[in-house]
Motif scaffolding. Structure first.
Motif, PDB file in Angstrom:
ATOM      1  N   MET A   1     -12.169  21.699   3.971  1.00  0.00           N
ATOM      2  CA  MET A   1     -10.967  21.125   4.514  1.00  0.00           C
ATOM      3  C   MET A   1      -9.944  22.243   4.713  1.00  0.00           C
ATOM      4  O   MET A   1      -9.779  23.101   3.856  1.00  0.00           O
ATOM      5  CB  MET A   1     -10.436  20.086   3.532  1.00  0.00           C
ATOM      6  N   GLN A   2      -9.272  22.190   5.825  1.00  0.00           N
ATOM      7  CA  GLN A   2      -8.283  23.214   6.106  1.00  0.00           C
ATOM      8  C   GLN A   2      -6.992  22.918   5.349  1.00  0.00           C
ATOM      9  O   GLN A   2      -6.718  21.788   4.961  1.00  0.00           O
ATOM     10  CB  GLN A   2      -8.006  23.275   7.600  1.00  0.00           C
ATOM     11  N   MET A   3      -6.208  23.939   5.148  1.00  0.00           N
ATOM     12  CA  MET A   3      -4.949  23.816   4.425  1.00  0.00           C
ATOM     13  C   MET A   3      -4.009  22.845   5.138  1.00  0.00           C
ATOM     14  O   MET A   3      -3.288  22.074   4.494  1.00  0.00           O
ATOM     15  CB  MET A   3      -4.302  25.201   4.288  1.00  0.00           C
ATOM     16  N   LYS A   4      -4.029  22.861   6.453  1.00  0.00           N
ATOM     17  CA  LYS A   4      -3.174  21.980   7.236  1.00  0.00           C
ATOM     18  C   LYS A   4      -3.497  20.512   6.931  1.00  0.00           C
ATOM     19  O   LYS A   4      -2.594  19.679   6.743  1.00  0.00           O
ATOM     20  CB  LYS A   4      -3.364  22.272   8.732  1.00  0.00           C
ATOM     21  N   HIS A   5      -4.779  20.183   6.810  1.00  0.00           N
ATOM     22  CA  HIS A   5      -5.180  18.811   6.512  1.00  0.00           C
ATOM     23  C   HIS A   5      -4.771  18.396   5.099  1.00  0.00           C
ATOM     24  O   HIS A   5      -4.360  17.254   4.872  1.00  0.00           O
ATOM     25  CB  HIS A   5      -6.693  18.653   6.694  1.00  0.00           C
ATOM     26  N   LEU A   6      -4.867  19.299   4.160  1.00  0.00           N
ATOM     27  CA  LEU A   6      -4.464  19.001   2.793  1.00  0.00           C
ATOM     28  C   LEU A   6      -2.975  18.710   2.706  1.00  0.00           C
ATOM     29  O   LEU A   6      -2.547  17.788   2.007  1.00  0.00           O
ATOM     30  CB  LEU A   6      -4.829  20.158   1.860  1.00  0.00           C
ATOM     31  N   ILE A   7      -2.168  19.490   3.410  1.00  0.00           N
ATOM     32  CA  ILE A   7      -0.721  19.290   3.400  1.00  0.00           C
ATOM     33  C   ILE A   7      -0.373  17.944   4.024  1.00  0.00           C
ATOM     34  O   ILE A   7       0.446  17.182   3.497  1.00  0.00           O
ATOM     35  CB  ILE A   7      -0.003  20.456   4.107  1.00  0.00           C
ATOM     36  N   ILE A   8      -0.997  17.615   5.147  1.00  0.00           N
ATOM     37  CA  ILE A   8      -0.735  16.331   5.805  1.00  0.00           C
ATOM     38  C   ILE A   8      -1.155  15.176   4.893  1.00  0.00           C
ATOM     39  O   ILE A   8      -0.427  14.193   4.747  1.00  0.00           O
ATOM     40  CB  ILE A   8      -1.457  16.275   7.169  1.00  0.00           C
ATOM     41  N   PHE A   9      -2.324  15.305   4.258  1.00  0.00           N
ATOM     42  CA  PHE A   9      -2.809  14.270   3.355  1.00  0.00           C
ATOM     43  C   PHE A   9      -1.842  14.083   2.178  1.00  0.00           C
ATOM     44  O   PHE A   9      -1.536  12.954   1.776  1.00  0.00           O
ATOM     45  CB  PHE A   9      -4.203  14.642   2.844  1.00  0.00           C
ATOM     46  N   ALA A  10      -1.343  15.172   1.628  1.00  0.00           N
ATOM     47  CA  ALA A  10      -0.398  15.099   0.512  1.00  0.00           C
ATOM     48  C   ALA A  10       0.907  14.439   0.940  1.00  0.00           C
ATOM     49  O   ALA A  10       1.464  13.606   0.210  1.00  0.00           O
ATOM     50  CB  ALA A  10      -0.130  16.494  -0.047  1.00  0.00           C
ATOM     51  N   LEU A  11       1.416  14.789   2.125  1.00  0.00           N
ATOM     52  CA  LEU A  11       2.656  14.185   2.610  1.00  0.00           C
ATOM     53  C   LEU A  11       2.490  12.688   2.854  1.00  0.00           C
ATOM     54  O   LEU A  11       3.365  11.897   2.503  1.00  0.00           O
ATOM     55  CB  LEU A  11       3.128  14.890   3.879  1.00  0.00           C
ATOM     56  N   VAL A  12       1.373  12.288   3.439  1.00  0.00           N
ATOM     57  CA  VAL A  12       1.116  10.859   3.674  1.00  0.00           C
ATOM     58  C   VAL A  12       1.023  10.125   2.335  1.00  0.00           C
ATOM     59  O   VAL A  12       1.558   9.022   2.178  1.00  0.00           O
ATOM     60  CB  VAL A  12      -0.166  10.672   4.519  1.00  0.00           C
ATOM     61  N   GLY A  13       0.388  10.724   1.348  1.00  0.00           N
ATOM     62  CA  GLY A  13       0.286  10.116   0.025  1.00  0.00           C
ATOM     63  C   GLY A  13       1.636   9.950  -0.638  1.00  0.00           C
ATOM     64  O   GLY A  13       1.920   8.912  -1.240  1.00  0.00           O
ATOM     65  N   MET A  14       2.490  10.971  -0.524  1.00  0.00           N
ATOM     66  CA  MET A  14       3.828  10.872  -1.115  1.00  0.00           C
ATOM     67  C   MET A  14       4.655   9.786  -0.447  1.00  0.00           C
ATOM     68  O   MET A  14       5.371   9.042  -1.109  1.00  0.00           O
ATOM     69  CB  MET A  14       4.542  12.226  -1.043  1.00  0.00           C
ATOM     70  N   VAL A  15       4.567   9.678   0.864  1.00  0.00           N
ATOM     71  CA  VAL A  15       5.311   8.640   1.579  1.00  0.00           C
ATOM     72  C   VAL A  15       4.808   7.256   1.163  1.00  0.00           C
ATOM     73  O   VAL A  15       5.604   6.331   0.954  1.00  0.00           O
ATOM     74  CB  VAL A  15       5.203   8.846   3.109  1.00  0.00           C
ATOM     75  N   ALA A  16       3.495   7.105   1.004  1.00  0.00           N
ATOM     76  CA  ALA A  16       2.931   5.826   0.580  1.00  0.00           C
ATOM     77  C   ALA A  16       3.406   5.474  -0.822  1.00  0.00           C
ATOM     78  O   ALA A  16       3.789   4.323  -1.086  1.00  0.00           O
ATOM     79  CB  ALA A  16       1.407   5.879   0.635  1.00  0.00           C
ATOM     80  N   LEU A  17       3.406   6.423  -1.740  1.00  0.00           N
ATOM     81  CA  LEU A  17       3.888   6.159  -3.099  1.00  0.00           C
ATOM     82  C   LEU A  17       5.372   5.835  -3.123  1.00  0.00           C
ATOM     83  O   LEU A  17       5.814   4.959  -3.876  1.00  0.00           O
ATOM     84  CB  LEU A  17       3.599   7.360  -4.002  1.00  0.00           C
ATOM     85  N   LEU A  18       6.150   6.518  -2.323  1.00  0.00           N
ATOM     86  CA  LEU A  18       7.583   6.227  -2.243  1.00  0.00           C
ATOM     87  C   LEU A  18       7.815   4.815  -1.732  1.00  0.00           C
ATOM     88  O   LEU A  18       8.641   4.073  -2.272  1.00  0.00           O
ATOM     89  CB  LEU A  18       8.279   7.247  -1.339  1.00  0.00           C
ATOM     90  N   GLY A  19       7.086   4.419  -0.701  1.00  0.00           N
ATOM     91  CA  GLY A  19       7.219   3.054  -0.175  1.00  0.00           C
ATOM     92  C   GLY A  19       6.832   2.019  -1.207  1.00  0.00           C
ATOM     93  O   GLY A  19       7.521   1.005  -1.375  1.00  0.00           O
TER      94      GLY A  19
END
Length: 96
Positions: A1-19
């Motif tokens: 997995m590329q670093m770009k995909h990991l960062i996007i996945f982490a950001l989506v996860g944080m937004v989901a947890l915040l919601g």
């Protein structure tokens, strides 16, 4: 997995947890308001005069009776808290 995909996945996860946190917090606040409104009248009726004069009552007893009086006072407070908790549970069950 590329670093770009990991960062996007982490950001989506944080937004989901915040919601999720915001939604569950809002639900908790609604239930707390309902319970507080319903318990204000119940708790004011359940509170007795034992809380104000407890220290005076215990101090006026003989030294041999003071530990028993302290335990009796603690038992009374625990029972009052349990009754209040049972009333809260009943109110929440009614609200649902």
């Amino acid at each position: 997995m590329q670093m770009k995909h990991l960062i996007i996945f982490a950001l989506v996860g944080m937004v989901a947890l915040l919601g999720f946190n915001l939604i569950s917090g809002h639900q908790r606040d609604k239930h707390r308001e309902v319970v507080l409104v319903n318990n204000n009248s119940a708790e004011s009726a359940a509170v007795t005069d034992t809380g104000a004069n407890t220290g005076e009552n215990i101090a006026s007893q003989p030294l041999g009776q003071q530990p028993k009086a302290i335990l009796d006072d603690a038992t009374t407070q625990i029972e009052q808290a349990q009754r209040a908790e049972q009333q809260r549970v009943a109110q929440v069950a009614k609200a649902q």
